[in-house]
Design a protein around this motif. Structure first.
Motif, short mmCIF file in Angstrom:
data_model
loop_
_atom_site.label_atom_id
_atom_site.label_comp_id
_atom_site.label_asym_id
_atom_site.label_seq_id
_atom_site.Cartn_x
_atom_site.Cartn_y
_atom_site.Cartn_z
N TYR A 235 0.83 -1.21 0.00
CA TYR A 235 0.00 0.00 0.00
C TYR A 235 0.86 1.26 0.00
N GLN A 236 2.00 1.21 0.70
CA GLN A 236 2.91 2.36 0.71
C GLN A 236 3.43 2.64 -0.70
N THR A 238 1.94 1.82 -3.45
CA THR A 238 0.83 2.28 -4.27
C THR A 238 0.57 3.77 -4.06
N LEU A 239 0.72 4.25 -2.83
CA LEU A 239 0.54 5.68 -2.57
C LEU A 239 1.57 6.50 -3.34
N LYS A 240 2.79 6.00 -3.44
CA LYS A 240 3.82 6.70 -4.23
C LYS A 240 3.47 6.69 -5.71
N SER A 243 0.89 9.24 -6.33
CA SER A 243 1.47 10.57 -6.30
C SER A 243 2.08 10.93 -7.66
N GLU A 261 -6.56 6.27 -2.83
CA GLU A 261 -5.89 6.78 -1.63
C GLU A 261 -6.64 6.31 -0.37
N CYS A 264 -5.73 2.76 0.24
CA CYS A 264 -4.34 2.57 0.67
C CYS A 264 -4.10 3.04 2.10
N TYR A 265 -4.66 4.18 2.48
CA TYR A 265 -4.48 4.64 3.86
C TYR A 265 -5.16 3.69 4.85
#
Length: 592
Positions: A235-236, A238-240, A243, A261, A264-265
């Motif tokens: 998930y980390q 995927t957040l990148k 972005s 988002e 993922c959070y």
């Protein structure tokens, strides 16, 4: 200055503080009753200026509602405003009755035309949030929701944060049974304003501006989230990736990115950012992906973080009501259900929500104990605690706490911590404190911090103690700052300065202040005999706040034998010192 007239915050105009008392929205039988109300108090109705209607329409449009459905009537000399629901030819009509001169005095006192619009937006928030459909009774949640809506509305209308919050400086400093403290209301209005001003807009990318790279990247992310079980590291990453898609190719947020988002959070268990993501997604204008709305609504309602937000999208409100009902959070199911009925024209969904509201009202009592709702059982348990009947309190609080009632969880934690009515178990106490603290209960936040600091039921953790002491300090807990100082002293023993004990040297003023704070703590916990014992000395020494509270205790017969004459006597002492609450009580009784 242009005169702007609105209704119903409600303030009683007593300088320098306007004491708001939202008047119950009650059922009137006929329109003639409204005329009679005004004629018996003031000079009769006058016509409503077009500018008032224009202001209302502007505010309502910020909520994404096309028709307000308010009937306006100006009534002079009532020095406040009143909201009434009146059945006209079989349909409930929402009436707003207001005193233009009263409102002008508020605008003049703040030198700010936005103050009038804030008051109006606050009351429209009550209507659009469905509070008036729930018999109009006021409580802290309702008031904070309306303040949030007002802050949000003024941001959409172009007010600065300073202009938005000027009117809140005129609110009473301390909380009452129906209204939160000034600091809490100001904070909620600010949150509403920032929900508009600090949120990057979700954009709809035009076909000709679509980036093939971004589209492909988002598709790959979608496939990744659907295809396999993921761990936090996934998930980390995927957040990148999101972005990159957002900043390098789209130059903004899209519905897909907001949705991913939120997922993922949730996956990395960052509850605060996850809640922000849920609100951002559910606030998207024109959102129409029903399955995603349902999914994020369920995540929102299951989050341990309590959040106040206004959602204009009726599909969002529909799913929130259904999800809260599924979670047996009947009060919020009713609130969002009423919001939906206020705005929806969908007959089938209206029928669903009517079923939700009716069943919620039924189950609130059915699932209570001995015919009481959860709220009533908590109030009864608090009385048992006052009378030291802890076993009875434990029985009531256990079921109420399991229904996610924050106050019940906090009180149940106390019983476990001190072994009252149940075998002492500090670990269970901490678990209940945390459950309550996550819903914003300030006393529970302080107690959770204390458990971590002292090592009650858990290994000592200064980090966790600091976290919860900070939360309690944000909620203005009177002893949170002292707790933070203790944490600081242990973390930096060489740098810290020993705290001098000043009990033997404290001044009379400090002694009275401590007694009043302790009295407020007991009062808020409904421990009225203890509150009386704390208040009586400061009251006798001239403390106006303590005198007002002593008057209330006598008037209600809480902790002392009911004596309305003594109540009036104490209120008059407080009123002579300018205590607004005492003046309001005496005014209603015709004694001032």
């Amino acid at each position: 200055m242009k005169k702007i007239v609105v209704w119903g915050f409600i303030f009683f105009t007593i300088s320098p503080v306007f004491s708001q008392k939202f008047q119950d929205v009650v059922k009137a039988e006929t329109e003639e009753e409204v005329d009679e109300l005004c004629q018996t108090i003031g000079l009769g109705f006058m016509s409503t200026p077009k500018e008032v209607e224009d202001i209302i329409n502007e505010i309502v449009q910020t909520a994404g509602v096309s028709k307000a459905g308010f009937e306006l009537k100006e009534c002079s000399n009532i020095e406040n405003a009143v909201a009434k629901i009146i059945p006209i030819q079989g349909e409930d009509v929402r009436y707003i009755i207001y005193d233009s001169d009263w409102l002008q005095s508020l605008i003049n006192s703040t030198s700010n035309d936005w103050s009038g619009k804030f008051v109006l937006a606050h009351e429209i928030g009550h209507h659009l949030n469905g509070h008036s459909l729930n018999n109009g009774s006021s409580n802290h949640d309702y008031e904070l929701q309306a303040d949030y809506f007002a802050g949000r509305a003024l941001a959409n209308l172009g007010a600065s944060l300073e202009e938005t919050l000027l009117v809140t400086s005129k609110l009473p400093e301390k909380a009452t049974s129906s209204h939160p403290a000034r600091a809490d209301r100001t904070q909620k209005a600010e949150e509403g304003w920032k929900s508009v001003k600090n949120k990057a807009l979700t954009i709809k990318v035009r076909k000709e501006d679509e980036s093939e790279v971004a589209l492909k990247l988002v598709q790959m992310i979608d496939n990744k989230l659907k295809s396999r079980s993921l761990i936090k590291d996934d998930y980390q990453k995927t957040l990148k990736q999101l972005s990159v898609a957002r900043n390098r190719y789209y130059k903004g947020y899209t519905e897909d990115i907001r949705y991913f988002e939120a997922i993922c959070y949730t996956g990395i268990e960052n509850q605060e950012k996850a809640m922000d993501a849920y609100v951002n997604y559910l606030s998207i204008e024109g959102l129409d992906k029903d399955q995603r709305i349902k999914e994020i609504s369920e995540l929102y309602t299951n989050s341990p973080i309590d959040n106040t937000a206004f959602f204009a999208n009726t599909s969002v409100v529909y799913h929130l009501s259904k999800s809260y009902y599924k979670n047996k959070n009947y009060d919020k199911a009713i609130i969002f259900g009423n919001q939906f009925l206020t705005r929806s024209q969908d007959a089938d969904k209206n029928s669903d929500i009517i079923e939700v509201i009716a069943t919620s009202e039924f189950e609130k009592i059915e699932e209570g104990i001995n015919g009481m709702s959860v709220k009533e059982s908590v109030e009864k348990a608090a009385l048992y605690i006052q009378n030291e009947e802890y076993s009875k309190a434990f029985k009531l609080l256990t079921k109420a706490a399991e229904s996610k009632n924050a106050e019940a969880q906090h009180l149940l934690g106390n019983l476990y911590l001190y072994g009252r009515g149940v075998e002492k178990d500090a670990s269970k106490a901490l678990n209940w404190y945390i459950s309550s603290a996550q819903q914003g209960d300030v006393e529970a936040q302080y107690m959770a911090a204390t458990c971590y600091f002292e090592g009650y039921g858990v290994s000592k953790s200064l980090k966790n103690a600091r976290f919860w002491f900070n939360k309690a300090a944000e909620g203005n807990h009177p002893y949170a700052a002292e707790g933070l100082a203790k944490v600081e002293a242990e973390e930096n023993p060489k740098k810290s300065i020993p705290v001098k004990k000043t009990e033997s040297k404290e001044t009379k003023v400090e002694t009275i202040a401590k007694q009043v704070i302790k009295g407020d703590s007991y009062f808020n916990k409904r421990m009225y005999p203890d509150a009386y014992n704390m208040y009586i000395t400061p009251a006798n020494k001239g403390n106006a706040h303590a005198q007002e509270r002593i008057g209330w205790l006598y008037y209600k017969g809480k902790g002392v034998k009911k004596d309305k004459d003594l109540a009036v006597s104490w209120w008059k002492k407080a009123a002579k010192q300018g205590n607004v609450e005492a003046i309001n009580y005496l005014t209603r009784l015709g004694q001032w």
